[in-house]
Design an enzyme around this catalytic site. Sequence first.
Site, short mmCIF file in Angstrom:
data_model
loop_
_atom_site.label_atom_id
_atom_site.label_comp_id
_atom_site.label_asym_id
_atom_site.label_seq_id
_atom_site.Cartn_x
_atom_site.Cartn_y
_atom_site.Cartn_z
N GLU A 128 64.69 37.88 46.07
CA GLU A 128 63.05 37.34 46.75
C GLU A 128 62.70 35.95 46.58
OE1 GLU A 128 60.36 40.43 45.93
OE2 GLU A 128 61.63 42.00 46.65
N LYS A 130 60.27 33.26 45.27
CA LYS A 130 59.02 33.47 44.38
C LYS A 130 58.17 32.40 44.75
CE LYS A 130 57.70 34.11 39.60
NZ LYS A 130 56.46 33.03 39.49
N ASP A 132 54.77 30.88 45.07
CA ASP A 132 53.65 30.40 44.28
C ASP A 132 52.09 30.64 44.71
OD1 ASP A 132 52.91 29.58 41.61
OD2 ASP A 132 53.29 27.66 41.56
N TYR A 255 55.43 42.65 48.25
CA TYR A 255 56.85 42.74 47.77
C TYR A 255 57.10 43.91 46.59
CZ TYR A 255 54.39 39.39 44.54
OH TYR A 255 53.36 38.95 43.79
N LYS A 343 64.19 30.78 37.78
CA LYS A 343 63.66 29.49 37.99
C LYS A 343 64.45 28.41 38.65
CE LYS A 343 59.14 30.76 37.29
NZ LYS A 343 58.38 30.05 36.33
N CYS A 437 45.56 17.64 7.34
CA CYS A 437 45.17 18.23 8.48
C CYS A 437 44.06 17.23 9.23
CB CYS A 437 44.29 19.49 8.33
SG CYS A 437 43.33 20.04 9.62
N CYS A 440 40.47 18.81 9.00
CA CYS A 440 39.69 19.11 7.56
C CYS A 440 39.99 18.44 6.43
CB CYS A 440 39.65 20.57 7.51
SG CYS A 440 41.12 21.09 6.88
N CYS A 455 47.96 23.52 8.53
CA CYS A 455 46.87 23.30 7.68
C CYS A 455 46.70 24.55 6.72
CB CYS A 455 45.84 23.13 8.52
SG CYS A 455 44.24 23.14 7.84
N CYS A 461 38.76 25.25 7.60
CA CYS A 461 38.94 24.07 8.53
C CYS A 461 38.34 24.55 10.06
CB CYS A 461 40.41 24.37 8.84
SG CYS A 461 40.94 23.07 10.18
S1 IVH Z 1 57.13 41.20 41.30
C1 IVH Z 1 57.14 43.86 38.06
N1 IVH Z 1 57.90 39.83 43.37
O1 IVH Z 1 55.25 36.06 40.18
C2 IVH Z 1 56.77 43.00 39.17
N2 IVH Z 1 56.56 38.50 41.82
O2 IVH Z 1 55.76 36.17 37.29
C3 IVH Z 1 56.39 41.50 39.03
N3 IVH Z 1 55.57 36.46 42.36
O3 IVH Z 1 52.33 37.89 39.25
C4 IVH Z 1 55.82 40.91 40.20
N4 IVH Z 1 56.79 36.22 44.23
O4 IVH Z 1 52.44 36.42 41.40
C5 IVH Z 1 57.09 39.67 42.31
N5 IVH Z 1 58.87 38.48 45.25
C6 IVH Z 1 58.02 38.40 44.20
C7 IVH Z 1 57.09 37.38 43.70
C8 IVH Z 1 56.38 37.57 42.64
C9 IVH Z 1 55.95 35.68 43.44
C10 IVH Z 1 54.66 36.09 41.34
C11 IVH Z 1 53.59 37.30 41.25
C12 IVH Z 1 53.81 37.44 39.70
C13 IVH Z 1 54.55 36.65 39.12
C14 IVH Z 1 55.30 37.17 38.02
#
Ligand code: IVH
Length: 710
Positions: A128, A130, A132, A255, A343, A437, A440, A455, A461
């Site tokens: 899926e 991802k 943001d 999702y 990623k 440090c 301090c 430190c 400190c």
């Molecule tokens: S699943 C255990 N599915 O990514 C399942 N997350 O790093 C966890 N996100 O907080 C989430 N697209 O904000 C899932 N298709 C997708 C996603 C997704 C974006 C984001 C979501 C989550 C973060 C995790």
Amino acid sequence: MTPPRSKPVEALTEEEAAEELARLAAEIAHHRDLYYRQDAPAISDAEYDALEARNAAIEARFPALVRADSPSQRVGAAPSEAFAKVRHGEPMLSLDNVFDAGEFAEFCARIRRFLRLPADEPLRFVGEPKIDGLSINLLYEDGVFIRGATRGDGIEGEDVTANLRTIADLPLRLKGTFPSRIEVRGEVFMEKADFLAFRDAQAAAAAEREERRRRGEKLGEAVVIPANPRNAAAGSVRQLDPRVTAARPLRLIAYAMGAASEAPAETHWDYLARLKAWGFRTNPLSRLLDSEADAAAFQAAMAEKRASLGYDIDGVVYKLDRLDWQARLGFVGRAPRWAVAWKFPAEQATTKLLAIEIQVGRTGALTPRAVMEPVNVGGVVVRHATLHNEDEIARKDVRVGDTVIIQRAGDVIPQVVGVVKEKRPKDAKPFVFPTTCPACGSHAIRDEGEAVRRCTGGLICPAQRVERLKHFASRRAMDIEGLGEENVELLFREGLVKAPADIFRLHRHAATMRGWEGWGERRIAKLLDAIEARRRVPFDRFIFALGIRRIGEANAKLLARHYHTLDEWRAKMIAARIVGSEAREELGSIQGIGPAIAEELVEFFAEPRNLAALDDLAREVTPEPIAPEAAIESPFAGKTVVFTGTLATMTRDEAEAMAERLGAKVTKSVSKKTDFVIVGADAGSKAAKAAELGVRTLTEQEWREMAAIA
Ligand code: IVH
């Protein structure tokens, strides 16, 4: 003093504007500091206002340059106490990241190892995109949308139901058949085009406001120009007035699943189909992938598509399709074993290194930080980057004045990856890492085999003290609303709070605080109320809040579950100082607590200053025992179990994780306190020891039956 900036905003080039915004962010922060904390303003109020006005005016003209750390981003975000907290039915987790095919293969290998699958057993995943944005949790009862919350700390989020109701993609009523009670998770986000239009509208409103300011007219509410789509979505969901949210172009894609009264599907792919049937928008680009090779191909295809999509994505999430396997795999820390975010490669840029600053962390670690000319890296203006440590600087031979290559990978802090040697100025000198440090003056030493110089000042400190206080009050620790980093610094500098316990005596200083600019009666009362509300906290938060090295949230939980009360924990940690003592053995026997962690704990309790601070704190705060992990109704709840020998039907990892889920404490060695020893093939001395001590032993079959494993 500030050099006069004669150039009118209208005449600035984009490059000049970026530079000046960076300078203004730093300068305004500096003057705020002088004014609020040191009570020693260096400029007049009018001059200060002029700096803020210029910042706002430049941002209004160049909305793309708005920095995440801009002074304008401080205002406007709804105060978080405006929303009620709600506990998620099941925790909302985050995901581990991988960055290439090798790391993805390692993730798959871990799944196979855990489930003891043959190496050639194909793993089916759903891929899926991802997106943001901002993840949210939606509760439906009898098909009716009841409540929606932000992720928060994963356990508790903020109730933003009224705002979420305004999002067109969110079904207020589910279609077809559905479990009577179900949590649906998804992402709220803004599409790129909508974001740009919204940002420009905000910029226009900000420009108008500046114009009114210039004319000396009444201003009204501050206008926030969001720095990126994520901030725009998050800010929109956290509006106090739902009508404002309603006017924002927000989307929602569903999702994931949270708590459910009955299982809605057997595979994730089928679950997505059900989401769609219920009336949710799901991502049409998601694919069922039959193998790792298919996943890799999908990754490449999505990377190709990325730029042409209507929304920002930073990678692809891969979820194991079989939900029964997901359940068996469970979680480690805050991330599932059955899903991962792959990623896209990091975005890079080059810029000039202006200085190397040394920051002192909570545990005394000296961390070098690059201060650079501001540069746009994949849509975000970056001015600081981490240089990791002493050896890294030497290895890359990074020098002040160099042109450096920096990168941003996912949501991590930007890092300096290298130097463009051809552009090095003739007089650039190698960087000399300090051995004292900067905060301090104590010696900063590097232990054998350690990359980090620390430190040695400990609690004397000021940098360590203030960092520990920030950690103590932070959301994941004591979670004191309104006591963020800035306020902690202020209270520390003013001498009102020197140690954690002082926070709980802050009410004695209300009169002093009343004398501070911007600290009205209401604000003070609110802060003191928030502090009072945290006099009772779960024991694991309390432990985590102490900021002991290597004791993160997961380890704090293990300790809290094992020792139950502060008194018991304290006594046992002191007793554990003696290697070979019963208390030390006990500590070492806790699943997940290794020797290095045990050492850290013992050292912490061996330091009288730490003990004094802890005891002082214990007079103010009462930690409350936390509930055992799960399903109390199991024959293993509260029992201590040991696995020995080789199991035929599941791996040791899986068996231990399962026992813990059933409420058992898993230890490695057999003692009088052991309740069950599960004996696999070729078991050795542990089985014999069990017989000798009269501890009950179970065969693998008996264990499966008692644990109700199908
Ligand atoms: S699943 C255990 N599915 O990514 C399942 N997350 O790093 C966890 N996100 O907080 C989430 N697209 O904000 C899932 N298709 C997708 C996603 C997704 C974006 C984001 C979501 C989550 C973060 C995790």
